[in-house]
Structure formats: C-alpha cells, structure tokens
Design a protein around this motif. Sequence first.
Motif, PDB file in Angstrom:
ATOM      1  N   UNK A 296       0.817  -1.314   0.118  1.00  0.00           N
ATOM      2  CA  UNK A 296      -0.130   0.154   0.229  1.00  0.00           C
ATOM      3  C   UNK A 296       0.938   1.252  -0.051  1.00  0.00           C
ATOM      4  N   UNK A 297       2.186   1.265   0.391  1.00  0.00           N
ATOM      5  CA  UNK A 297       3.042   2.255   0.487  1.00  0.00           C
ATOM      6  C   UNK A 297       3.642   2.601  -0.974  1.00  0.00           C
ATOM      7  N   UNK A 298       3.468   1.736  -1.791  1.00  0.00           N
ATOM      8  CA  UNK A 298       3.922   1.739  -3.227  1.00  0.00           C
ATOM      9  C   UNK A 298       2.826   2.506  -3.932  1.00  0.00           C
ATOM     10  N   UNK A 301       3.491   1.511  -9.494  1.00  0.00           N
ATOM     11  CA  UNK A 301       4.215   0.291  -9.868  1.00  0.00           C
ATOM     12  C   UNK A 301       3.795  -0.897  -9.114  1.00  0.00           C
ATOM     13  N   UNK A 302       4.061  -2.034  -9.432  1.00  0.00           N
ATOM     14  CA  UNK A 302       3.596  -3.026  -9.043  1.00  0.00           C
ATOM     15  C   UNK A 302       4.599  -3.988  -8.180  1.00  0.00           C
ATOM     16  N   UNK A 303       4.205  -4.757  -7.161  1.00  0.00           N
ATOM     17  CA  UNK A 303       5.344  -5.590  -6.583  1.00  0.00           C
ATOM     18  C   UNK A 303       5.414  -6.916  -7.298  1.00  0.00           C
ATOM     19  N   UNK A 304       4.185  -7.364  -8.036  1.00  0.00           N
ATOM     20  CA  UNK A 304       4.330  -8.443  -9.060  1.00  0.00           C
ATOM     21  C   UNK A 304       4.508  -7.708 -10.512  1.00  0.00           C
ATOM     22  N   UNK A 341       8.347   2.484 -10.345  1.00  0.00           N
ATOM     23  CA  UNK A 341       8.242   2.481  -9.089  1.00  0.00           C
ATOM     24  C   UNK A 341       8.326   3.898  -8.376  1.00  0.00           C
ATOM     25  N   UNK A 342       7.512   3.858  -7.297  1.00  0.00           N
ATOM     26  CA  UNK A 342       7.590   5.292  -6.646  1.00  0.00           C
ATOM     27  C   UNK A 342       7.209   4.949  -5.345  1.00  0.00           C
ATOM     28  N   UNK A 343       8.230   5.149  -4.281  1.00  0.00           N
ATOM     29  CA  UNK A 343       7.853   4.947  -2.809  1.00  0.00           C
ATOM     30  C   UNK A 343       8.121   6.393  -2.218  1.00  0.00           C
ATOM     31  N   UNK A 344       7.851   7.404  -3.149  1.00  0.00           N
ATOM     32  CA  UNK A 344       7.801   8.774  -2.687  1.00  0.00           C
ATOM     33  C   UNK A 344       8.897   9.534  -2.466  1.00  0.00           C
ATOM     34  N   UNK A 765      -4.197 -10.355   0.688  1.00  0.00           N
ATOM     35  CA  UNK A 765      -2.902  -9.653   0.381  1.00  0.00           C
ATOM     36  C   UNK A 765      -1.899  -9.427   1.502  1.00  0.00           C
ATOM     37  N   UNK A 766      -0.787  -9.207   1.427  1.00  0.00           N
ATOM     38  CA  UNK A 766       0.145  -9.031   2.387  1.00  0.00           C
ATOM     39  C   UNK A 766       1.523  -8.360   1.823  1.00  0.00           C
ATOM     40  N   UNK A 767       1.992  -7.112   2.334  1.00  0.00           N
ATOM     41  CA  UNK A 767       2.815  -6.531   1.602  1.00  0.00           C
ATOM     42  C   UNK A 767       4.281  -7.158   1.601  1.00  0.00           C
TER      43      UNK A 767
END
Length: 790
Positions: A296-298, A301-304, A341-344, A765-767
């Motif tokens: 949720x903090x991303x 972009x995608x984790x998969x 990807x963007x973590x801020x 879901x689980x980050x």
Amino acid sequence: MYYSTEIKKFYSTIFILTLYALTANAQTKGTLKGKITDEKNNVLAGASVILEPDHSVAISDKNGSFELNHLYTGTYTLKVTAVGFSSYTIETEINSTNKPISIKLHTAENGLDEVNISTGHHNPDNLIDMVNSIMPSTIITRKTIEQMGSRRLDEVLKEQTGLAIVSDIGSGNRAVGLQMQGFDSGYTMIMIDGQPMVGRNSGNFDLSRITVSNIERIEIIKGASSCLYGSEALAGVVNIVTRKNITQPQGLAALRYGSYNLVDATLEGETPFAGKKGSAYLSANYYRTDGFNANPYLKEGKTAPPFDSYSLQGRGRYMLNEISTLNFNGRYTTRHSVNELNYGVRPSTDVLDERDLNGSLSLNNNFRNGLRLKTQYYLTRYQTEQDITDLNSGALIPGNRFTQYLHRAEVQATQELARNLNLTGGIGGAYEHLNDVSYRGSKDMSNYFAYFQADWKPTAKIGITGGARYDYHDKYGSKVNPSIGFRYTPIKDLTFKAAIGTGFKTPNFQQLYLVFTNLQTGYTVLGAEEFSREIQILKDAGQISSVWPIASRVGQLKPERSVSYSTGFTLTAIKSLKLDVNVFYNDIKNFINSEQVATKTSGQQIFSYVNIARAYLTGTEISLNWNATRSLNINAGYQLLYAIDRGVVDSIKTGQGLYGQIYDTDKNVMRRSVRPDYFGMANRSRHMANIKFTYEHEKSGLTGSFRVNYRSKYGFMEANRANNFIDKYDTFVRSFFLFNASVQKTFYNKHLSVQLTADNLFDYRDQLMPAQQGRTIVGGITWKFFKDQP
C-alpha cells in the motif's frame, strides 16, 4: 575343536538359508505374461505394465510381450499405460495356472490434453526411472493441471504438499523460487525432459517464467536423490516432461483472458510422418499480465511486475532403424517487463528483458540383448538485461547484465541382468560459463560425473535400490555420494519405504563472486571471494560505519555436505482410500547462508555469505487420497517442518557467542536468550496444509476443482536489535489461507471446452508477500483438432 564348531555353524547357516530360500520359493506361485497391441492389432513396444500393490513393473518388448515373475497368489490391480493411448486398468487374479493375457490399448480420444499418466509411467527418453524411486515422489498430470486452471509453473507447484513458493525480496521483486522440505530454491534441480535448466542469477530459479501449456506431466522427487542428479538436487528434483510418442495428427488452440488484463494464448500441433517412424510437435504461447501491487506504500508500480512473454517449443523424433531413434528438443522464451516504481522518494522505471534458450540432441539405442543406451548433448543459454531510469533526473542507471551458458554431455545405459536385477549407469561432464556486470570478469566452472544405480528385488515383497555418484569439480575436487533405499510390502495394501543418501553442493557463482548494490534501496551483496577487497574499498571511501563480528567468518566458502534420511509407508485402507506418510531428516554441514556483515554510514546493509557449521531440516509429510465416488476425489496433505541452525541452539544453551543475548522489547533490556526465543530459519513455516476437491462427470463433460492452501506464520526479518536469528520480537509474515476454484465443460465430442478459474477467492494480500496476486478471475476457451473415432 574350534574349527569343527565353526564348520557346524557354517553348515547350519547354509541349511537355514537354504530352507528359507526353499520356503520362499514354495510361496512364489505365479507368473503373469501377456501381449499388448493397439486397436489394429499392431504390437506396442515400450508400454509400461505395473502390478499393484507390490509395484512390480515390466516394459513390453519389441513384440509387445511382457512377463512378471515370482508373484504371490492373490488379487492385484494391473495398470498398463503408453503415451498416446488411454490407460488400461483391471483387477487380475494371480495363481499357478495363469495363461498369457492379451491387452488392447485404445488411442486417446481427447488427444493433447488427456494423456493421463499413472504413477508408474515409463519415460522413454530418460533411462533413470524417477517415478519408481524409493524417495517420496509425486506426479502431476496434464489433466490435473487443467483442472486447476493453472497457467505458470509456480501456480501449480505452490499447491503441492511440502512445497512453498517464496519471494526473495533481497534479490529483487521478480525473484520467486521453490522451497522443498525447508530447502531454499537453490537446492532443487529444475529439469525439462531430464536436462537441468539454468538462470539462477539471484540464487532463485524464477518458476513463473515457465508456461504449463505444453507440459505433459511434472515429476517431483523429494530427498536424497543427489547420487543420480548432482549437487543441485539436495532437496529434490522437479522434472517437466513433454509429450513424446505421437500416433495421429492433432492440434489445439486456446485463449484465456482475465484479471489484470491477463492474456494466455496457445497454439499446438503435432503429427507423425514417414509411416509413424517420425513425429514432430510445435507449440507457441503468448502470455501477458498487468502485474499486481501488494504494497500500500507503493504509490506507483507493481510488486508483481507486468510482463509480456513469448514461448516457442518444438520436438522431433525419428526412428533410424529398429534399434536407434534420434530425438531433438528445442525451446526459446522471451519476457519483457516494464515497471514504474515510486516509494515517494526516488521514482524510477525498471525495464527487464529475459531470453531463455534450451536445446538437446540425443540418440537412443535399444539393443536386442536388452541393453538400452542414450547419448545426448544439451545446451542452455539464459540472458537477462535490466536498466533503471531515475525519473527525477532522467538519468539512465545501467542495471544488471547477465548471460549464462551450460554445455552438458552424457551417456546413460541400463540393462536388466536378471529378472529381478536392473542396472542403470551414466557418465558425463558439464561446462558452465557466466558473464555478469556485477562480477569482476567472466567466470567458468566445470564438473565431471559418473553414477550407477542397482534395483534388486530378492523376493516379491522386498525391493532394494542402491547407487553412488562420483563428482569432480574443478575448484572443489572430488566427492563420492552413496545412497540406498528399501521397500517392503508385508501385505497387499501396505508398503514401507526407507532411504539414506548423501549430498555434495558446491557454492554457486553468486555466493562466490557477486558484487551488487541495489540502486533503488541501497543494500549491497558481496560474494565471499570478493568480500575482503570490496569492503576495504568501501572503508577507504568512508562509507562503512561498522563491520559486524560475523564478518570474520567470511572467507573461502566450503562445499555443503548433507546426509538425508527418509522413511514412511503407503497404506490402501480400502480400495478408494490411500494414505502416504513420510518422515524426513536432513543433516547439513557447512550450510551456506547469507548474513548481514556490515552497515554503511547511510544506514544501509551489506550482506555476504558464511558457512553455518551444522544445521538440520526435519519434519513429516502426510497425504490422503480418497475417491469418494466415481466422480468426486478428495486429496489432502500436511507438512510439519523444523529448520534449525545448530550453532544458534548451542550458543543459546551456553549463553555465549553471537546468539547468547537477546533484546527484550517488552522490558527494553538485553537478557540471556532461551531456547523458546529461537523460531528457526527465516522464510519457513512450521505448518503447511492443503486440500483439493476434484469433480469429474464423464458423461456430461463437466469437471472442476476447489482447493484450499494454508501456511502458518514464518519469519521475515529481524526487527529488534540484531542478534542474527529470528526471535519472537522480529517481523513475521502472518499465517494465511488461499482459496482457489476452477470449472470446465466440454462440448462437441470434447473438441470444445470452456473454463472459468478463480484464484485467491477472498483476495488475501500481504505487503510482505509481493508476488501473491489478489483475486484473479480468468475465463478460457479451447478447441482441439483431432480425428473422431468411428
């Protein structure tokens, strides 16, 4: 006097053994002979004949004849299978007056998708009989894969007892690997038609890069089988078997579409030629997905990550004469992925391209004296290129460039020396070349090997399998690994198994030579051979704030050595209910593990590799299969696992060393560690379970499945003050259930089928599980081209 007594003992022993042998022979009553043909009365050579429950196996010869001897009287289940034909099963009575039987196999009406292979199937292209190994084995048929509605190899394997698909976040968000009986991904050999695949840049073999559209079946062997398969098989082997003998022209076209814009399109075709002396098969697959975000903090972009993949596969066989057959296999796959990807803090674009080429050429000879010989050459090339663009500055940051070649040549031979003794052996060598920008120059490794295995059945109830493998590695020298297993069937419906084997695994390229810094998150991984020089360079540059005491253990890595024990039984309580229980224990010396060894002035971590002196992985697997009705099957499994570093346990016991103290976050103090503080190795669940309901109604053409998978919590990373082991104050991935379902209906004499699949029904879901997609709904349609039987 002394000699007289000894002579008496000697003759007494001979008398007892003779009496035992006569008694045994007196109990051996029956022989089963027969001949196998097709619908046109053409003899079928190479068909597999299995007599259950004692697992007696015979292969039909060039005249289609088979024979099983030394059988106890009674009722048995006889199964006959051959590729391209429907399986044949009957109950048969064995007595002293058995007459030869005739068996007629019928061509599989449903062509490409329902070549239903039983657990005793013989693979004509691999002289090593993996399925009849005394080690625990599982066969996943193509029919099962379709009932699951699975699309990639990781989706199939994650629902099997004792297997887990794990994410290695430290290796990037595309790293998805297989964990078997607690062993990491690097300990399981992945093969296609008996040949190993490469491409373990991060140590994990990414199973999601393999489509299941053209897989006939998957063979899984767990445990100490390394005497036959080499150093990568300490945990076991996953062998992907593709279709071989082809008897009629047929084809298939399939299209699936679903959540995340998933598209899965397949075209397949196959035909015999030259009067069925030869056969050819060609398959093409396109697969794409928009990917998935579990974090949720991303912000973007995608984790998969999203990707597009193309796969092209071809096979050919040609019978040169009655003895020799030439085989060719080729496979080429590409995958292109772009992920924002963007973590801020530092938005970036990650572009990855992969190309995977596999090819083999083999000559199979089946001589008239019973000797079978296979000579083969295998080449695989795996290449990946990854670039990252900083979206703030627009600068292109060169990422990973990785190319790996494997050349492998091998000769295998097998012969039945007597009716109850079969020998298999082989000799060969492999050369591996790797070029990676994260390494200082290209690297090479080569190894040579020889192995043999004997399968002996001294009586109808006892089977013994023993063998050994010799490996020579150009850097780590030579090692001989023996293994032996026993099978005992005291009564018809009960079989006991036990096996012991040793393993020898050399460090891989990554563990030795990698020099890698993740440009997005900043952590660094240093191979053991490069550690001293690289850490000094970082010190001279003023980038190191502290080097941890464990760094003194980083040096020349030693090969891992293991002893694996496995025992269990199979019980057919009633005709429709089968129970399998297996207990395993793997004792490992010089276990190679990644550890944090230093911290940068920026607070970012530096990892390297050290040997853990002693570790063990132990537990049990239980599986239950029940044919509740002719249409309903229920299959359930459970695994209990303990993955323990003995050094941690010893340190806790003495209160000394790295693990003697722990930071108690409840009381905000350091205190002495106690054994309950230690959870075990990270990324391993204590409990895993699965249950599958499969429904098949032949008359209506309706099939479906409903599956539930459970995994208990597992350690993720240290969260309190680092003490180098996972304790109760650290970060865990929560226990979870996944629910999956699939339904399929066929029409027009099975030419047309439609399918609806729902994975992760309740959208778990689980980050900390970046590769676990949310709820995925996929619909599909398939048309099969084949000639209807009159």
